[in-house]
Design a protein around this motif. Structure first.
Motif, PDB file in Angstrom:
ATOM      1  N   MET B   1       0.850  -1.203   0.000  1.00  0.00           N
ATOM      2  CA  MET B   1       0.000   0.000   0.000  1.00  0.00           C
ATOM      3  C   MET B   1       0.877   1.241   0.000  1.00  0.00           C
ATOM      4  O   MET B   1       1.474   1.629   0.991  1.00  0.00           O
ATOM      5  N   SER B   2       0.951   1.825  -1.140  1.00  0.00           N
ATOM      6  CA  SER B   2       1.785   3.017  -1.200  1.00  0.00           C
ATOM      7  C   SER B   2       0.916   4.240  -1.446  1.00  0.00           C
ATOM      8  O   SER B   2      -0.071   4.169  -2.150  1.00  0.00           O
ATOM      9  N   LEU B   3       1.293   5.296  -0.834  1.00  0.00           N
ATOM     10  CA  LEU B   3       0.497   6.515  -0.977  1.00  0.00           C
ATOM     11  C   LEU B   3       1.278   7.580  -1.726  1.00  0.00           C
ATOM     12  O   LEU B   3       1.056   8.774  -1.561  1.00  0.00           O
ATOM     13  N   LEU B   4       2.215   7.105  -2.558  1.00  0.00           N
ATOM     14  CA  LEU B   4       3.099   8.034  -3.252  1.00  0.00           C
ATOM     15  C   LEU B   4       2.341   9.095  -4.029  1.00  0.00           C
ATOM     16  O   LEU B   4       2.568  10.299  -3.884  1.00  0.00           O
ATOM     17  N   GLN B   5       1.435   8.605  -4.831  1.00  0.00           N
ATOM     18  CA  GLN B   5       0.668   9.500  -5.688  1.00  0.00           C
ATOM     19  C   GLN B   5      -0.094  10.527  -4.861  1.00  0.00           C
ATOM     20  O   GLN B   5      -0.104  11.715  -5.157  1.00  0.00           O
ATOM     21  N   GLU B   6      -0.709  10.018  -3.788  1.00  0.00           N
ATOM     22  CA  GLU B   6      -1.514  10.890  -2.940  1.00  0.00           C
ATOM     23  C   GLU B   6      -0.639  11.951  -2.274  1.00  0.00           C
ATOM     24  O   GLU B   6      -1.011  13.131  -2.209  1.00  0.00           O
ATOM     25  N   GLU B   7       0.522  11.516  -1.798  1.00  0.00           N
ATOM     26  CA  GLU B   7       1.447  12.455  -1.151  1.00  0.00           C
ATOM     27  C   GLU B   7       1.885  13.529  -2.131  1.00  0.00           C
ATOM     28  O   GLU B   7       2.026  14.701  -1.789  1.00  0.00           O
ATOM     29  N   LYS B   8       2.084  13.100  -3.377  1.00  0.00           N
ATOM     30  CA  LYS B   8       2.531  14.039  -4.386  1.00  0.00           C
ATOM     31  C   LYS B   8       1.474  15.117  -4.624  1.00  0.00           C
ATOM     32  O   LYS B   8       1.785  16.317  -4.679  1.00  0.00           O
ATOM     33  N   ILE B   9       0.230  14.661  -4.730  1.00  0.00           N
ATOM     34  CA  ILE B   9      -0.863  15.619  -4.931  1.00  0.00           C
ATOM     35  C   ILE B   9      -0.920  16.591  -3.761  1.00  0.00           C
ATOM     36  O   ILE B   9      -1.071  17.800  -3.932  1.00  0.00           O
ATOM     37  N   ARG B  30      -6.154   6.190  -2.527  1.00  0.00           N
ATOM     38  CA  ARG B  30      -7.130   6.691  -3.502  1.00  0.00           C
ATOM     39  C   ARG B  30      -8.255   7.541  -2.904  1.00  0.00           C
ATOM     40  O   ARG B  30      -9.219   7.822  -3.576  1.00  0.00           O
ATOM     41  N   ARG B  31      -8.153   7.935  -1.667  1.00  0.00           N
ATOM     42  CA  ARG B  31      -9.175   8.830  -1.116  1.00  0.00           C
ATOM     43  C   ARG B  31      -8.501  10.021  -0.429  1.00  0.00           C
ATOM     44  O   ARG B  31      -7.759   9.840   0.540  1.00  0.00           O
ATOM     45  N   ILE B  32      -8.763  11.217  -0.953  1.00  0.00           N
ATOM     46  CA  ILE B  32      -8.178  12.424  -0.375  1.00  0.00           C
ATOM     47  C   ILE B  32      -9.302  13.341   0.064  1.00  0.00           C
ATOM     48  O   ILE B  32     -10.311  13.449  -0.623  1.00  0.00           O
ATOM     49  N   TRP B  33      -9.159  13.945   1.195  1.00  0.00           N
ATOM     50  CA  TRP B  33     -10.157  14.915   1.649  1.00  0.00           C
ATOM     51  C   TRP B  33      -9.481  16.266   1.802  1.00  0.00           C
ATOM     52  O   TRP B  33      -8.434  16.380   2.422  1.00  0.00           O
ATOM     53  N   LEU B  34     -10.087  17.277   1.237  1.00  0.00           N
ATOM     54  CA  LEU B  34      -9.554  18.630   1.389  1.00  0.00           C
ATOM     55  C   LEU B  34     -10.670  19.533   1.895  1.00  0.00           C
ATOM     56  O   LEU B  34     -11.820  19.358   1.520  1.00  0.00           O
ATOM     57  N   GLU B  35     -10.243  20.485   2.706  1.00  0.00           N
ATOM     58  CA  GLU B  35     -11.220  21.509   3.032  1.00  0.00           C
ATOM     59  C   GLU B  35     -10.642  22.820   2.539  1.00  0.00           C
ATOM     60  O   GLU B  35      -9.493  23.148   2.840  1.00  0.00           O
ATOM     61  N   VAL B  36     -11.431  23.541   1.737  1.00  0.00           N
ATOM     62  CA  VAL B  36     -10.861  24.754   1.155  1.00  0.00           C
ATOM     63  C   VAL B  36     -11.773  25.935   1.428  1.00  0.00           C
ATOM     64  O   VAL B  36     -12.945  25.783   1.735  1.00  0.00           O
ATOM     65  N   GLN B  77      -9.391  11.535 -10.448  1.00  0.00           N
ATOM     66  CA  GLN B  77      -8.279  11.378 -11.379  1.00  0.00           C
ATOM     67  C   GLN B  77      -8.056   9.885 -11.436  1.00  0.00           C
ATOM     68  O   GLN B  77      -7.863   9.275 -10.380  1.00  0.00           O
ATOM     69  N   THR B  78      -8.135   9.279 -12.618  1.00  0.00           N
ATOM     70  CA  THR B  78      -8.147   7.815 -12.739  1.00  0.00           C
ATOM     71  C   THR B  78      -7.921   7.074 -11.425  1.00  0.00           C
ATOM     72  O   THR B  78      -6.811   6.710 -11.094  1.00  0.00           O
ATOM     73  N   GLY B  79      -8.976   6.857 -10.709  1.00  0.00           N
ATOM     74  CA  GLY B  79      -8.856   6.062  -9.493  1.00  0.00           C
ATOM     75  C   GLY B  79      -8.831   6.880  -8.229  1.00  0.00           C
ATOM     76  O   GLY B  79      -9.447   6.507  -7.256  1.00  0.00           O
ATOM     77  N   ILE B  80      -8.125   8.002  -8.228  1.00  0.00           N
ATOM     78  CA  ILE B  80      -8.032   8.785  -7.002  1.00  0.00           C
ATOM     79  C   ILE B  80      -9.207   9.749  -6.900  1.00  0.00           C
ATOM     80  O   ILE B  80      -9.491  10.488  -7.844  1.00  0.00           O
TER      81      ILE B  80
END
Lengths: 316, 173, 397
Positions: B1-9, B30-36, B77-80
């Motif tokens: 389980m790598s979160l490389l992509q998520e960390e990059k985003i 593949r699940r990111i939560w942002l509050e903006v 984004q494809t999957g995320i």
């Protein structure tokens, strides 16, 4: 004027081969068509009395007439259609001979068979509903597509027989059965265009139900619709009878009851062909239909005519 | 389980919008939560679409959080899936449209308008969705304080003519 | 000919469910189209908030009659994620089995509907006959044909035995043979080709711009499938292909769906042959802890997304359902404009619209909120016929 001279035309018009025979045989053929169609689709299909039951059911329903339409026209059109079909039937040989044969009855019959189509158009146009209007326009467009190949296809045997008289053509075709083989393309073209004339799949464009609901008949209901349906059934009989007489040698020399049996058998066969056509194809678009009729069927029937002329010269 | 992509985003976004992102959480792969901040929401989403390849919007979920109304934009984004939470005060709920970035968001935004009463600035005129034309305009069924029984007791259905008048221009074309 | 506007729907033979398209026609060409939705609004999202998680499963199953398993799987997946429950492998496999059977049943149904829209009723009858095999399989496993009620929070409700496995495999052989026949049919039958090729064009760029999903997007040559991109359950361990077509038209959509049928059979066979052993469910407490989750699921029509928010009680705080059809409507408008009227039914059908999925939400209790109640209508009817001389008021109902 004797009583007999009045009674026998009345008999012809009302009983045989006119209204009564046509409506009974028409509903029977409708059943044949539906049953066959159902069997080809893996269904059981309706019982033999179903078309009659449908007719009676429609008669019992309320007839709704749109507010903005031409009421008189709207009401009389189904009967116009039916009358012209019955008149056409009087010219088709059921016995070895038609009732009133004359030179040129082939042309008259084609003319008479155009009238129902015109009534469909008027029916759609006069009911002032968008779906019916589109349906009506499509009826006319389609008429221009199939009429020419149908006419040309029927012309082939006429040229061969050297006559415009349907009775003579059918006699000639029966006497020269070998010539029938050459007429196969013409026969197929006639069957396909008859399908178009009867507005059945794949040419049921004027009332493709998933596109324009009921097409020209959208606003028709109850008894008026029932008579339109009956007129279409009758037209199917007359169309099949015409093709039978022109291409398949009519009653094939038989006489009396036997002639009728031969007539019924062969027209049923033609209707079976029509139902096969209906089962194996999807509805095409109007512009595809026109392309098909003008670019494929019309040249083919011209070739057929050229072939027939050559043959005619050869036989002398 | 790598979160490389998520960390990059995460790092990309935080670099660009450090002040406007109130919270960032990587829930799982593949699940990111942002509050903006709501003023910057459109800009952030445009950036995410153009630079980070989040070119699909899956849905917009409305939310009633008591004092605030919220909208969660689910960008993919494809999957995320990036779930962007935007809040707006209940007293004057307003959000900007994102239909210029995501054409497919039109119905989702109409739903926000109808069900939560969040006014979407810049949303093209049109027929309401999903409520019917004769539904009272000041009733927002998905808000927590909306009660069906109370509504039925008080609501007077508007007449057919009124509904016709209220319906959007689009119907008449 | 002047431009005329025709209403397609909410009641129209081409539409199986109420929706409305206003089409401005110039002859047979469509000049402008607009879409009105919302006729099927039932208030499921609001209703979900008022019910417990267990009740919600059965409520969400009724979002749609065809992708009933998709919605519950998606919802249950979200709830399990919030509750941090890992469901047994066998339960995952059985969920996939149901999901793929459902896809097969949905695609066969769609193929029939599409054939009917272009007037090819024979194909319609054939596919619906074959669909019975799938429905029989579903009934064999779950006891129900449409609303299988297979999912529970923490697993599935029913196990399958060796006899059922054999029966399903047998049916798959029949279906595969028939599907191969349909492949031949749709790629060779001239009238089908004439009606589907270059119809309802949606180029790749437009499809992406309009956020299309599912087979509609895949037919525009985009390799997008939630099962591959965002694997849920145990799809990452299965061997299947994502079918795409580069023709970007209705034919492509038919092509994608028919080949997806074959992929589905492949998945079903894999699952049946290598079904993991073990329990089919784990116990999950009724109270779900606080949290939120977003679940995506590849329903037969495309990406289905659920958002569930829990607040440490037995009822969810918020359930959001976005069914695939809604995402495709922005593309439909593009596909309709400039086309022929005759192609409208098939173009609309090509996204496999499912309006009951799309519209959900809000319980309307009829009586007071609509203009006429049932009783009013009845009285009106009696008055109407009285004027015509028929008195129905004596008839008891």
């Amino acid at each position: 004027m004797t009583l007999d001279s009045v009674l026998s035309p009345l008999f012809f018009i009302l009983v045989f081969p006119g209204f009564f025979f046509l409506s009974v045989y028409g509903t029977f053929l409708e059943w044949v068509d539906r049953k066959c169609y159902a069997l080809m689709q893996n269904r059981i299909g309706p019982p033999i009395y179903q078309p009659v039951a449908d007719f009676i059911k429609l008669l019992a329903k309320e007839t709704i007439i749109p507010k903005h339409c031409d009421t008189a026209l709207f009401k009389t059109l189904p009967f116009f259609a039916m009358a012209s079909v019955i008149t056409a039937m009087l010219l088709v040989p059921v016995w070895p001979q038609a009732l009133f044969p004359f030179q040129g009855d082939l042309v008259v019959i084609i003319y008479l068979l155009t009238i129902p189509t015109m009534t469909f158009f008027l029916a759609g146009w006069s009911s002032s509903s968008p779906f019916a209007t589109i349906g009506a326009v499509r009826v006319l467009t389609q008429l221009f597509a199939y009429e020419v190949p149908l006419m040309l296809a029927l012309l082939g045997p006429a040229i061969l027989a050297g006559s415009w008289n349907i009775t003579e053509i059918s006699k000639f075709m029966f006497q020269n059965p070998l010539l029938l083989i050459v007429q196969i393309p013409g026969f197929l073209i006639a069957v396909i265009t008859l399908q178009g004339k009867l507005e059945r799949l794949p040419f049921d464009i004027p009332h493709g139900e998933t596109e324009i609901v009921g097409g020209a008949f959208t606003e028709y209901s109850g008894g008026l619709l029932a008579f339109f349906n009956l007129a279409i059934d009758m037209e199917m009989v007359v169309g099949a009878a015409l093709i039978n007489a022109v291409f398949l040698g009519g009653s094939m020399g038989a006489d009396g009851i036997l002639a009728i049996v031969v007539f019924l058998g062969k027209t049923t066969f033609i209707v079976l062909l029509l139902s096969v056509l209906k089962a194996i194809m999807a509805r095409i678009r109007i512009e595809q239909m026109i392309n098909f009729c003008w670019k494929i069927l019309a040249p083919l029937s011209l070739i057929q005519i050229a072939m027939n002329i050559a043959l005619k010269i050869r036989i002398g | 389980m790598s979160l490389l992509q998520e960390e990059k985003i995460k790092s990309e976004l935080e670099k660009k919008f450090s002040l406007d992102i109130l919270g960032f959480e990587i829930q799982r792969e593949r699940r990111i939560w942002l509050e903006v901040k709501k003023e910057k929401a459109v800009e952030i989403m445009a950036y995410m679409k153009n630079k980070l390849d989040f070119n699909h919007i899956s849905a917009i979920s409305g939310m009633d959080m008591g004092d605030n109304l919220g909208a969660i934009y689910h960008l993919v984004q494809t999957g995320i899936v990036a779930n962007i939470v935007v809040e707006t005060p209940l007293s004057n709920p307003r959000l900007d449209t994102i239909t210029e970035i995501f054409m497919g968001a039109e119905y989702y935004e109409r739903e926000l308008e109808d069900m939560y009463g969040i006014k979407i600035n810049g949303l093209p005129n049109g027929r309401r969705y999903p409520l019917s034309e004769d539904f009272p305009k000041d009733q927002y069924p998905l808000r927590k304080n909306w009660d069906q029984k109370k509504f039925e007791a008080s609501a007077k259905a508007c007449s057919y003519e009124e509904a016709e008048k209220n319906s959007g221009d689009e119907e008449k074309i | 000919m002047p431009k005329i506007t025709i209403p397609l729907g909410p009641q129209h033979p081409a539409l199986k469910e109420p929706e409305n398209f206003m089409l401005v026609l110039e002859g047979e060409r469509i000049d402008k189209a607009s879409i009105n939705l919302g006729y099927n609004h039932r208030g499921i999202e609001k209703a979900c908030e008022e019910r417990t998680y267990i009740q919600d499963i059965y409520l969400l199953e009724r979002v749609c009659g065809i992708c009933s398993h998709s919605h519950t799987s998606c919802f249950v997946g979200c709830v399990e994620e919030i509750a941090k429950v890992e469901i047994p492998e066998r339960a995952q496999a059985l969920r996939i089995l149901m999901g793929e059977l459902e896809r097969a049943h949905s695609h066969l149904l769609w193929l029939g509907v599409a054939a009917h829209e272009i007037g090819f009723d024979t194909l319609f009858m054939y596919t619906w006959r074959d669909r019975e095999h799938v429905l029989d399989c579903l009934e064999l496993i779950s006891g129900n044909r449409i609303h299988y009620a297979m999912n529970i929070i923490g697993g599935v409700r029913k196990d399958i035995n060796a006899k059922q496995k054999n029966e399903i495999l047998k049916r798959m052989d029949i279906l595969e043979e028939r599907t191969n026949y349909y492949v031949k049919l749709i790629t060779q039958e001239p009238t089908i080709l004439a009606r589907t090729q270059n119809v309802g064009l949606l180029p790749t760029q437009e499809a992406l711009k309009r956020n299309a999903v599912g087979p509609t997007l895949r037919a525009s040559n985009v390799k997008s499938d939630v099962r591959k991109d965002d694997p849920y359950l145990m799809y990452d361990k299965l061997d299947f292909k994502v079918i795409t077509a580069d023709s970007c038209d209705v034919f492509g959509r038919v092509f994608v769906r028919v080949f997806e049928l074959i992929e589905s059979y492949k998945i079903i066979r894999q699952i049946i042959n290598y079904l993991p052993t073990g329990a089919i469910a784990v116990k999950v407490p009724w109270k779900i802890p606080e949290g939120a989750a977003v679940g995506r699921y590849e329903a037969p029509r495309g990406e289905d997304i659920h958002y569930v928010k829990a607040n440490d009680s037995i009822k969810p705080e918020r359930v959001k359902v976005r069914a695939p059809t809604l995402a495709n409507f922005a593309s439909v408008r593009y596909m309709l404009e400039g086309g022929y009227l005759a192609d409208v039914p098939i173009v609309i059908a090509a996204i496999d619209p499912c309006m009951s999925c799309t519209d959900r939400s809000l319980v309307l209790d009829g009586e007071k909120t609509s203009s006429y109640s049932w009783n009013d209508l009845r009285l009106m009817g009696i008055e109407f016929y009285k004027k015509k001389g028929i008195d129905f008021s004596k008839v008891k109902i």
